[in-house]
Structures are given as structure tokens and as C-alpha cells.
Design a protein around this motif. Sequence first.
Motif, mmCIF file in Angstrom:
data_model
loop_
_atom_site.group_PDB
_atom_site.id
_atom_site.type_symbol
_atom_site.label_atom_id
_atom_site.label_comp_id
_atom_site.label_asym_id
_atom_site.label_seq_id
_atom_site.Cartn_x
_atom_site.Cartn_y
_atom_site.Cartn_z
ATOM 1 N N GLU A 13 0.821 -1.209 0.000
ATOM 2 C CA GLU A 13 0.000 0.000 0.000
ATOM 3 C C GLU A 13 0.857 1.262 0.000
ATOM 4 O OE1 GLU A 13 -2.824 -0.027 3.234
ATOM 5 O OE2 GLU A 13 -3.545 -2.032 2.678
ATOM 6 N N TRP A 14 1.975 1.225 0.691
ATOM 7 C CA TRP A 14 2.804 2.412 0.864
ATOM 8 C C TRP A 14 3.838 2.610 -0.232
ATOM 9 C CZ3 TRP A 14 4.465 4.453 6.221
ATOM 10 C CH2 TRP A 14 3.358 4.533 7.069
ATOM 11 N N VAL A 15 4.318 1.540 -0.844
ATOM 12 C CA VAL A 15 5.440 1.629 -1.793
ATOM 13 C C VAL A 15 4.911 1.428 -3.202
ATOM 14 C CG1 VAL A 15 7.617 0.572 -2.502
ATOM 15 C CG2 VAL A 15 7.107 0.876 -0.077
ATOM 16 N N ASP A 16 5.304 2.345 -4.100
ATOM 17 C CA ASP A 16 4.775 2.280 -5.465
ATOM 18 C C ASP A 16 5.839 2.238 -6.548
ATOM 19 O OD1 ASP A 16 5.727 4.835 -5.256
ATOM 20 O OD2 ASP A 16 3.810 5.820 -5.588
ATOM 21 N N GLY A 17 7.079 1.959 -6.202
ATOM 22 C CA GLY A 17 8.125 1.913 -7.219
ATOM 23 C C GLY A 17 9.124 0.815 -6.951
ATOM 24 N N PRO A 18 9.877 0.423 -7.982
ATOM 25 C CA PRO A 18 10.801 -0.701 -7.834
ATOM 26 C C PRO A 18 12.200 -0.333 -7.351
ATOM 27 C CG PRO A 18 10.712 -0.034 -10.114
ATOM 28 C CD PRO A 18 9.734 0.849 -9.368
ATOM 29 N N ASN A 19 12.519 0.965 -7.284
ATOM 30 C CA ASN A 19 13.873 1.336 -6.887
ATOM 31 C C ASN A 19 13.977 1.421 -5.369
ATOM 32 O OD1 ASN A 19 14.909 1.585 -9.532
ATOM 33 N ND2 ASN A 19 13.831 3.518 -9.722
ATOM 34 N N VAL A 20 15.036 0.839 -4.848
ATOM 35 C CA VAL A 20 15.209 0.726 -3.406
ATOM 36 C C VAL A 20 16.683 0.893 -3.058
ATOM 37 C CG1 VAL A 20 15.397 -1.796 -3.587
ATOM 38 C CG2 VAL A 20 14.767 -0.773 -1.411
ATOM 39 N N VAL A 21 16.948 1.433 -1.878
ATOM 40 C CA VAL A 21 18.308 1.478 -1.359
ATOM 41 C C VAL A 21 18.572 0.147 -0.667
ATOM 42 C CG1 VAL A 21 19.894 2.584 0.267
ATOM 43 C CG2 VAL A 21 18.255 3.979 -1.027
ATOM 44 N N LEU A 22 19.663 -0.500 -1.041
ATOM 45 C CA LEU A 22 20.111 -1.733 -0.399
ATOM 46 C C LEU A 22 21.364 -1.410 0.392
ATOM 47 C CD1 LEU A 22 20.210 -4.866 -0.008
ATOM 48 C CD2 LEU A 22 21.648 -4.906 -2.070
ATOM 49 N N ALA A 23 21.336 -1.690 1.678
ATOM 50 C CA ALA A 23 22.507 -1.492 2.537
ATOM 51 C C ALA A 23 23.046 -2.851 2.951
ATOM 52 C CB ALA A 23 22.140 -0.677 3.769
ATOM 53 N N THR A 24 24.346 -3.027 2.763
ATOM 54 C CA THR A 24 25.040 -4.246 3.156
ATOM 55 C C THR A 24 26.227 -3.831 4.024
ATOM 56 O OG1 THR A 24 26.416 -4.172 1.159
ATOM 57 C CG2 THR A 24 24.393 -5.486 1.051
ATOM 58 N N ALA A 25 26.934 -4.812 4.554
ATOM 59 C CA ALA A 25 28.148 -4.533 5.333
ATOM 60 C C ALA A 25 29.102 -5.704 5.176
ATOM 61 C CB ALA A 25 27.813 -4.314 6.806
ATOM 62 N N PRO A 31 29.915 -0.476 6.283
ATOM 63 C CA PRO A 31 28.654 -0.405 5.542
ATOM 64 C C PRO A 31 28.822 0.120 4.124
ATOM 65 C CG PRO A 31 28.841 1.474 7.000
ATOM 66 C CD PRO A 31 30.043 0.597 7.266
ATOM 67 N N SER A 32 27.842 -0.209 3.298
ATOM 68 C CA SER A 32 27.781 0.267 1.924
ATOM 69 C C SER A 32 26.309 0.289 1.517
ATOM 70 C CB SER A 32 28.561 -0.690 1.014
ATOM 71 O OG SER A 32 28.485 -0.272 -0.318
ATOM 72 N N ALA A 33 25.918 1.308 0.765
ATOM 73 C CA ALA A 33 24.534 1.407 0.303
ATOM 74 C C ALA A 33 24.521 1.816 -1.159
ATOM 75 C CB ALA A 33 23.761 2.424 1.142
ATOM 76 N N ARG A 34 23.514 1.309 -1.881
ATOM 77 C CA ARG A 34 23.361 1.639 -3.292
ATOM 78 C C ARG A 34 21.921 1.373 -3.688
ATOM 79 N NH1 ARG A 34 25.111 -2.450 -0.969
ATOM 80 N NH2 ARG A 34 27.159 -2.649 -1.832
ATOM 81 N N MET A 35 21.506 1.961 -4.818
ATOM 82 C CA MET A 35 20.167 1.720 -5.354
ATOM 83 C C MET A 35 20.183 0.398 -6.123
ATOM 84 S SD MET A 35 18.435 4.347 -4.374
ATOM 85 C CE MET A 35 16.927 4.096 -5.280
ATOM 86 N N VAL A 36 19.125 -0.386 -5.969
ATOM 87 C CA VAL A 36 18.932 -1.595 -6.763
ATOM 88 C C VAL A 36 17.489 -1.632 -7.248
ATOM 89 C CG1 VAL A 36 20.726 -2.931 -5.569
ATOM 90 C CG2 VAL A 36 18.362 -3.084 -4.793
ATOM 91 N N LEU A 37 17.246 -2.475 -8.199
ATOM 92 C CA LEU A 37 15.916 -2.669 -8.748
ATOM 93 C C LEU A 37 15.271 -3.863 -8.058
ATOM 94 C CD1 LEU A 37 13.868 -1.841 -10.961
ATOM 95 C CD2 LEU A 37 15.033 -3.444 -12.477
ATOM 96 N N LEU A 38 14.207 -3.613 -7.323
ATOM 97 C CA LEU A 38 13.484 -4.686 -6.644
ATOM 98 C C LEU A 38 12.658 -5.431 -7.687
ATOM 99 C CD1 LEU A 38 12.782 -5.878 -3.820
ATOM 100 C CD2 LEU A 38 10.736 -4.432 -3.902
ATOM 101 N N LYS A 39 12.807 -6.746 -7.746
ATOM 102 C CA LYS A 39 12.076 -7.534 -8.742
ATOM 103 C C LYS A 39 10.919 -8.316 -8.155
ATOM 104 C CE LYS A 39 12.569 -7.355 -12.335
ATOM 105 N NZ LYS A 39 11.990 -6.350 -13.257
ATOM 106 N N GLY A 40 10.817 -8.379 -6.842
ATOM 107 C CA GLY A 40 9.695 -9.086 -6.239
ATOM 108 C C GLY A 40 9.612 -8.805 -4.752
#
Length: 178
Positions: A13-25, A31-40
Motif C-alpha cells: 500500500e505504501w510503496v509504489d516503485g521498484p527502486n530501493v536502497v540496499l545497505a550491506t556490510a 557499511p555500503s549502500a546503493r540503489m537496486v531494482l526490486l524484482k519481487g
Amino acid sequence: MIAGRDPLELFHEWVDGPNVVLATATADARPSARMVLLKGADERGFTFFTGYESRKGRELAENPRAALLFHRTDVQVRVEGRVERIPAEESDAYWAARPPASRRSAAASQQSQPVGSRAELEAAVAAQPAEPPRPERWGGFRLIPDTYEFWQHRDDRLHERHLFTARDGGWDVVMLQP
């Protein structure tokens, strides 16, 4: 009302797009963060694709936990959890659905590795067959949520925050102060 809701349903209900920040370490917590394309995003978790040997792929192998951040005006959703590779069959199916040019680029790219020039990269793509097979070094990951945080802007910084934490097949929900 947020309490008692299914967090995945609320997410949709709240999210309407496929682009997301992914944070890993890394294993030593760099830490590191970047935009990725959410596929599901379904009951199994949140799926995205990348090179397993890329920086994010290596970090997920060292430290298989990550965070996702979705943002739109006045709303944020954070999702955190463990990450695992998806089965090869799922990666193959997504690979086959990608446009041919995207497959050639992904097959040619040694993601996150240095390259001498743009011309060198373009030559590597041009050398790919019209229908390259999915490289073993490329595929999908799935983040299995153990927490969701929903944040909504309110005037005077009195924002609305709700934290969902996985517990015994369900979710505990608490309201957080802004």
C-alpha cells in the motif's frame, strides 16, 4: 490503523516503485549502500538480482544480512533481515525474461571490477552471443524480513513510526517515538 496489519500488505500500500536502497556490510561491519531494482516482494521476501562477485554480492556472502529503504514523499519503509541466494531455476527464469541487450551487458560485465575504458567494456558486450546463457556469477538474492519499520511524516516532527518484529509466525508491533 497499523497495529494488527500484515506488514507485507501494508508495504504494498505504501510503496509504489521498484527502486530501493540496499545497505550491506562487510564481515568487519563496513557499511555500503546503493540503489537496486526490486524484482519481487511477496511472502517469501524481497528479491533482487546482481553479480555474485560484485561488491554487494561479496558483502552478502561475508555477512548475509541487509537492509532495504523505500522512500516517497512523506513516507519511508525500512525492511531488515537475512539474505540468501535464490534457486538457480528462479535466476534462470528471470534471466530469460530480460531484454537481450541487458543479458549481453550482464554476461560481459565483471561487475564492480576495474575496466580500462568504455571502449573495452563495449567491446566485451559486442563479443557476447545474441543469446548468452546466464553466467554462474550472476543471479538473485532474497531478503527475508525480520523487521519492518513504517515512518510517516507529521508536522512539528511528531512523525508516526511503527516497528514490526517477526515473532512465532506472526508480528509484534510497537509504536516508536519520532
